[in-house]
Design an enzyme around this catalytic site. Structure first.
Site, mmCIF file in Angstrom:
data_model
loop_
_atom_site.group_PDB
_atom_site.id
_atom_site.type_symbol
_atom_site.label_atom_id
_atom_site.label_comp_id
_atom_site.label_asym_id
_atom_site.label_seq_id
_atom_site.Cartn_x
_atom_site.Cartn_y
_atom_site.Cartn_z
ATOM 1 N N HIS A 27 0.845 -1.203 0.000
ATOM 2 C CA HIS A 27 0.000 0.000 0.000
ATOM 3 C C HIS A 27 0.879 1.252 0.000
ATOM 4 O O HIS A 27 0.554 2.249 -0.663
ATOM 5 C CB HIS A 27 -0.890 0.031 1.243
ATOM 6 C CG HIS A 27 -2.152 -0.743 1.125
ATOM 7 N ND1 HIS A 27 -3.170 -0.393 0.263
ATOM 8 C CD2 HIS A 27 -2.591 -1.858 1.779
ATOM 9 C CE1 HIS A 27 -4.179 -1.251 0.386
ATOM 10 N NE2 HIS A 27 -3.842 -2.154 1.304
ATOM 11 N N GLU A 77 -7.293 -12.418 3.306
ATOM 12 C CA GLU A 77 -8.120 -11.230 3.065
ATOM 13 C C GLU A 77 -8.667 -11.258 1.639
ATOM 14 O O GLU A 77 -7.926 -11.004 0.687
ATOM 15 C CB GLU A 77 -7.301 -9.950 3.282
ATOM 16 C CG GLU A 77 -6.748 -9.811 4.698
ATOM 17 C CD GLU A 77 -5.895 -8.563 4.871
ATOM 18 O OE1 GLU A 77 -5.741 -7.794 3.877
ATOM 19 O OE2 GLU A 77 -5.380 -8.339 5.971
ATOM 20 N N HIS A 87 -7.948 -7.825 -0.487
ATOM 21 C CA HIS A 87 -6.620 -7.223 -0.692
ATOM 22 C C HIS A 87 -5.939 -7.779 -1.944
ATOM 23 O O HIS A 87 -5.806 -8.994 -2.095
ATOM 24 C CB HIS A 87 -5.733 -7.483 0.534
ATOM 25 C CG HIS A 87 -4.380 -6.839 0.431
ATOM 26 N ND1 HIS A 87 -4.108 -5.608 0.980
ATOM 27 C CD2 HIS A 87 -3.236 -7.248 -0.170
ATOM 28 C CE1 HIS A 87 -2.840 -5.289 0.729
ATOM 29 N NE2 HIS A 87 -2.301 -6.279 0.024
#
Length: 241
Positions: free
Chosen positions: A154, A218, A221
């Site tokens: 990120h 996840e 993601h």
């Protein structure tokens, strides 16, 4: 700023044409002026679009605001609110920035999603490293937040947290909310209704087709494969209040 400029300029054009028409009162003249207004709008729009360089003309490492290059995405930027697992707002304002190469891949993936009647809805995009430090201070646990010293993808502009919604804005059921930390959010959890498994499959297979990879725990993601070796960044966007 661009939209405000267009609105003001368009208003001036319309006022000018109306004033001329009031003096002449000729129906044919008014019709002609309506065409001229339309042509002026088109010219303004073309000029505005050209004010942004195309993605193809920029370096892959450049940060861009995704909404400036596509109006086909939806946004629910959770970390600009308190509606997240941190229970805290860590962004000053909601924006989705990525590097150019990530944007290209996202736009291509979204084009495929639209063929299936859905589109990408973002929860998080590029995250400045200083924000990573804020998150770590609140939850200093690498199981939930990447250590800001090492950073996350990120922080490199190559990761996004996303789901899918219909083109009418109805969010698809993925089995859990964003940032649900439990086995029900795992990709290998198969004890779920078939429609949820189908939704996750569509998301995963399409993103992988366009160069992204997922993490097991996840469903939301996705990392761009080519971004893993990019440098950590702390670029911050300006908020318009």
């Amino acid at each position: 700023m661009k939209n405000s400029f267009l609105i003001v300029l368009l208003g001036l054009v319309i006022i000018s044409c109306k004033e001329d028409a009031s003096h002449r009162g000729d129906g044919d003249t008014q019709q002609k002026e309506a065409v001229e207004i339309k042509d002026t709008i088109n010219d303004i729009s073309i000029g505005a679009k050209e004010s942004y360089p195309t993605l193809e003309n920029m370096a892959d490492s450049t940060f861009i605001r995704l909404a400036d290059y596509s109006g086909d995405f939806a946004y629910d930027m959770r970390y600009a609110t308190e509606n997240n697992f941190l229970k805290a707002q860590v962004y000053d304002c909601a924006e989705c920035y990525t590097r150019v190469k990530t944007a290209k891949a996202l736009i291509a993936a979204n084009d495929d999603f639209k063929k299936a009647g859905v589109r990408i809805r973002f929860f998080d995009c590029y995250r400045p490293n200083s924000v990573q430090y804020k998150m770590w201070k609140i939850v200093p646990n690498p199981q939930y937040v990447a250590n800001p010293v090492k950073g996350s993808i990120h922080n490199k502009g190559g990761a996004v947290d996303i789901t899918l919604e219909t083109l009418d804005g109805e969010v698809l059921d993925m089995g859990t909310d964003f940032d649900f930390f439990g086995k029900r959010a795992y990709h290998d959890m198969t004890d779920l209704p078939q429609n949820i498994l189908d939704n996750r499959k569509l998301l995963k297979e399409t993103m992988e087709k366009h160069g992204f990879w997922s993490i097991r725990t996840e469903w939301w993601h996705y990392n761009l494969s080519s971004a893993s070796k990019d440098p950590i960044a702390d670029f911050k966007w300006e908020c318009e209040h």
